[in-house]
Enzyme design. Structure first.
Site, PDB file in Angstrom:
ATOM      1  CE  LYS A   2     -12.341  -0.667   1.043  1.00 32.13           C
ATOM      2  NZ  LYS A   2     -12.772   0.205  -0.440  1.00 32.13           N
ATOM      3  CB  SER A  46      -2.555   4.729   2.363  1.00 30.42           C
ATOM      4  OG  SER A  46      -3.211   3.855   1.719  1.00 30.42           O
ATOM      5  CB  ALA A  48     -22.027  -6.137  -5.945  1.00 34.71           C
ATOM      6  N   GLY A  49     -18.607  -6.024  -3.750  1.00 34.73           N
ATOM      7  CA  GLY A  49     -18.509  -5.463  -2.303  1.00 34.73           C
ATOM      8  C   GLY A  49     -18.498  -4.151  -1.586  1.00 34.73           C
ATOM      9  N   GLY A  50     -17.799  -3.862  -0.787  1.00 33.91           N
ATOM     10  CA  GLY A  50     -17.410  -3.036  -0.262  1.00 33.91           C
ATOM     11  C   GLY A  50     -17.865  -1.738  -0.868  1.00 33.91           C
ATOM     12  CB  ALA A  51     -14.219  -1.211  -3.576  1.00 34.78           C
ATOM     13  CB  SER A 103      -0.961  -0.252   1.641  1.00 33.58           C
ATOM     14  OG  SER A 103      -1.508   1.133   1.192  1.00 33.58           O
ATOM     15  CG  ASN A 119     -12.984   4.381   3.012  1.00 38.54           C
ATOM     16  OD1 ASN A 119     -14.064   5.598   3.171  1.00 38.54           O
ATOM     17  ND2 ASN A 119     -12.507   5.180   2.029  1.00 38.54           N
ATOM     18  CG  ASP A 173     -14.075   2.988   0.006  1.00 31.73           C
ATOM     19  OD1 ASP A 173     -12.594   3.824  -1.281  1.00 31.73           O
ATOM     20  OD2 ASP A 173     -14.053   2.196  -0.246  1.00 31.73           O
TER      21      ASP A 173
END
Length: 281
Positions: free
Chosen positions: A69, A18, A130-133, A16, A90, A105
């Site tokens: 998430k 981040s 079709a998940g959290g994101a 990542s 998120n 997001d």
């Protein structure tokens, strides 16, 4: 000097960007800012334990990524309106001992799409994931005026449930679900394809669908940002498709999270430059 402690919870998050993305921007604001990776695989614990530990150790906030998430929600005290609507978190802010879930997001993707594909046709869109994101991305697309978003997921029930939620929010006909076997027909009549699954990430290489289903006049957006050029985008660009990589979404969602953690307004242009430098390193 004002100090902040933040972190990222997820699985396989070693690559990542981040930490440096947040820490570099913080340095421009004169902040002492430490951003840690809390990898569920490495630490051998779940998202609930990590949220409780972060609260106990005085973290100011957390980012949450795949596959946590939605799993994080039962461990929070409160959800922002956006997070409650989307059923995905998120970003977690610790405020007076309370853990409050947010979703940056959807705003991150919305801003990225508006900048990167400003005049793209959006009447018919196929979305993988079709998940959290995926919930955040589909919400953003419909907010941007997409006529119809058709969701395809390895878990058909998840796609069906998200389509029902989106229809309830945006109106009949705006969202639908379909089985993976329908992809050839769906893409033949679509304006664009959005990919919001982990396939193509550093730890999950490959294509999320047969490259033969792509065509030149289809725009393709991928939310994966490590690597920026996924196999999907490489194949799409080779055909001459207009494409959008995951850099904008990751920067804009990070900028919104940074503001929630610190109260400072980040410079998104500078953060985009930082990300480009990190990718090229």
């Amino acid at each position: 000097m004002t100090s902040f402690l933040a972190g990222l919870i997820g699985s396989g998050i070693g690559p990542s960007f981040s930490p440096p993305l947040h820490e570099r921007e913080a340095a421009h604001h004169g902040l002492r800012y430490v951003y840690r990776l809390l990898d569920t695989d490495v630490l051998g614990t779940d998202v609930g334990d990590l949220v409780r530990t972060a609260r106990r150790f005085g973290y100011d906030g957390l980012n949450i990524t795949h596959p946590c998430k939605q799993a994080v929600i039962p461990h929070l005290d409160e959800l922002s309106p956006d997070a409650g609507t989307l059923g995905a978190v998120n970003t977690v802010v610790f405020d007076s001992g309370r853990a409050i879930g947010h979703n940056t997001d959807w705003t991150g993707f919305k801003e990225s799409f508006a900048r990167g594909l400003p005049d793209a046709p959006v009447e018919r869109i196929v979305q993988l994931g079709a998940g959290g994101a995926g919930a955040a991305v589909a919400h953003a697309l419909l907010t941007l005026g997409a006529g119809r978003v058709t969701l395809v997921d390895a878990d058909p029930a998840r796609a069906t449930a998200l389509a029902a939620e989106l229809t309830g929010r945006f109106g009949d006909g705006r969202a639908a679900s379909a089985p993976q076997d329908d992809l050839p027909g769906l893409l033949a009549g679509a304006d664009g394809l959005v990919h919001s699954t982990p396939t193509g990430m550093a730890g999950h290489p490959g294509l999320p669908l047969p490259a033969s289903l792509l065509r030149r006049d289809l725009w393709v957006a991928d939310i994966v940002y490590r690597p920026l050029e996924t196999e999907l985008l490489r194949q799409a660009r080779a055909l001459g498709c207009r494409t959008l990589d995951g850099s904008g979404m990751v920067v804009f969602q990070a900028a919104h999270a940074f503001h929630l953690f610190t109260g400072r307004t980040p410079d998104t242009g500078r953060m985009l430059t930082h990300l480009t430098e990190l990718v090229d390193t």
